[in-house]
Design an enzyme around this catalytic site. Structure first.
Site, PDB file in Angstrom:
ATOM      1  N   GLY A 120      -9.261  -7.553  -1.397  1.00 17.22           N
ATOM      2  CA  GLY A 120      -9.451  -8.591  -0.395  1.00 17.22           C
ATOM      3  C   GLY A 120      -8.593  -9.830  -0.591  1.00 17.22           C
ATOM      4  NE  ARG A 171      -4.263  -1.730   1.804  1.00 20.08           N
ATOM      5  CZ  ARG A 171      -5.254  -2.020   2.649  1.00 20.08           C
ATOM      6  NH1 ARG A 171      -5.176  -1.598   3.908  1.00 20.08           N
ATOM      7  NH2 ARG A 171      -6.298  -2.700   2.243  1.00 20.08           N
ATOM      8  CE  LYS A 188     -19.489 -16.233   7.738  1.00 24.50           C
ATOM      9  NZ  LYS A 188     -19.612 -15.387   8.944  1.00 24.50           N
ATOM     10  N   GLY A 215     -13.314  -3.763   1.332  1.00 24.96           N
ATOM     11  CA  GLY A 215     -14.710  -3.344   1.508  1.00 24.96           C
ATOM     12  C   GLY A 215     -15.146  -2.327   0.479  1.00 24.96           C
TER      13      GLY A 215
END
Length: 395
Positions: A352, A36, A202, A375
């Protein structure tokens, strides 16, 4: 609306506030992955070259108490950034006050300053995270223009992004601009055929993304742990595999909506326990009652590779299995290879775990774009408006 980019701003002799994303993994005060920081360099270097004074803001983790400050300081970031830039980065261990103001006032053109962790302002009332108006106005008063280059926080309205942008002329940094163009462009104006690949554990994490991409994409391929909730919705036995019982009805609805567009795995790599060391089997359809699925099988890798052929736009978010375990990484590796071989397609990883997987497996250079936001990428793929993006000045 088209957003201003850093190249649209006059930066010479200006105090340029830059919101970067230096929320890097740390262990015992050492940075374990500086991706990053590396990603922020083009914007910082551009401001330096244009004769601006760089004043950097970033958060690092969550800060709830005074005790959290010791291992959440940005000092190691300043040291690493200094090495990467090849010049001194002045670090101010404060988020406001005379020391910060005086140090900024003494900056010369081309110099770089890093402000302490913006989340230190959360100890007393979550001023940063709740976009305290007074704090945003104060930080804005320290500069002349604002550049937001932190896509990783774009889905949150914080004082250090939306708060500053509300009080100053603002623009997207190069990294933010890439995210807007690639992810926003892929979802809103994709070259077709457009194929989306969604994995992860999920269904609940990806409901909005699946619904939005079923409207936008030509095909949606499903892998990872969420497969078994879809299997359950189809009445397929899943053994002891991960399942979200309360999302089975939703999965039925998505299967109906998707029709032939929604493609599920046709075989599963299974074992008896959540371990890399157990006996591995491959099953088509029904999974035995004493086994759990931990990866897509070889026939599914072939199927997904075939479905990707001819694609012009591909978005991938979420691994195909428990890729951290070597025996269950083949699905993720197979998808990586299949996408990497699409030389005429725009290929995007939506942040992610899938981004981590591609980097870890050595495929990073073979994708058109790897998002830096987990996110934020998900919410952008859902078609949501991101406050960190919408607050940037329009051209």
């Amino acid at each position: 609306m088209v957003k201003k980019v850093v190249t649209d701003l006059d930066l010479k002799d200006k105090k340029v506030l830059v919101r970067a994303d230096f929320n890097v993994p740390m262990k015992d005060g050492e940075i374990t992955n500086d991706n990053r920081i590396q990603a922020a360099l083009p914007t910082i270097q551009y401001v330096i070259e244009q004769g601006g004074k760089v004043i950097l803001f970033s958060h690092l983790g969550k800060v709830k108490t005074e005790d959290d400050k010791a291992d959440k300081t940005l000092r190691p970031i300043a040291e690493r950034l200094s090495e990467l830039l090849g010049k001194e980065v002045t670090f101010v261990p404060e988020t406001r006050g005379k020391e910060l103001e005086d140090t900024i006032a003494s900056l010369k053109n081309g110099e770089v300053l890093l402000v302490e962790n913006t989340r230190f302002e959360d100890i007393d009332g979550k001023k940063e995270s709740k976009n305290d108006a007074e704090l945003g106005k104060y930080w804005a008063s320290l500069g002349d223009v604002f550049v937001n280059d932190a896509f990783g926080t774009a889905h949150r309205a914080h004082a250090s992004n939306v708060g500053i942008a509300s009080n100053l002329e603002s623009a997207a940094g190069f990294l933010m601009d890439k995210e807007i163009k690639f992810i926003g462009g892929a979802v809103d104006e994709p070259q077709r055929p457009f194929v989306a690949i969604l994995g992860g554990a999920k269904v609940s994490d990806k409901i909005g993304v699946i619904e939005n991409l079923l409207d936008k994409a030509d095909k949606v391929l499903i892998g990872g742990g969420m497969t078994y909730t879809f299997y359950a919705a189809k009445g397929i036995e899943i053994g002891t595999s991960l399942v979200e019982e309360d999302k089975i009805e939703l999965a039925k609805t998505l299967l109906e909506k998707g029709g032939d567009k929604l493609i599920l795995p046709i075989d599963t790599k299974t074992t008896h326990e959540f371990s890399n060391d157990g006996v591995i089997e491959v099953h088509e359809g029904v999974i035995p009652s004493d086994q759990m699925g931990l990866d897509i099988g070889p026939k599914t890798i072939e199927l997904f590779t075939k479905e990707l052929q001819g694609a012009k736009t591909v978005v991938w978010n979420g691994p195909m299995g428990v890729f951290e375990m070597t025996n269950f990484a083949n699905g993720t590796i197979g998808v990586c290879e299949a996408i990497a071989n699409l030389t005429e397609a725009t290929t995007i990883i939506g942040g992610g775990d899938s981004a981590a997987a591609a980097m870890e497996l050595g495929f990073a250079d073979q994708f058109t774009h790897i998002s830096t936001g987990g996110g934020a990428s998900l919410e952008y793929l859902e078609g949501k408006e991101l406050p960190g993006v919408s607050s940037i000045s329009n051209k």
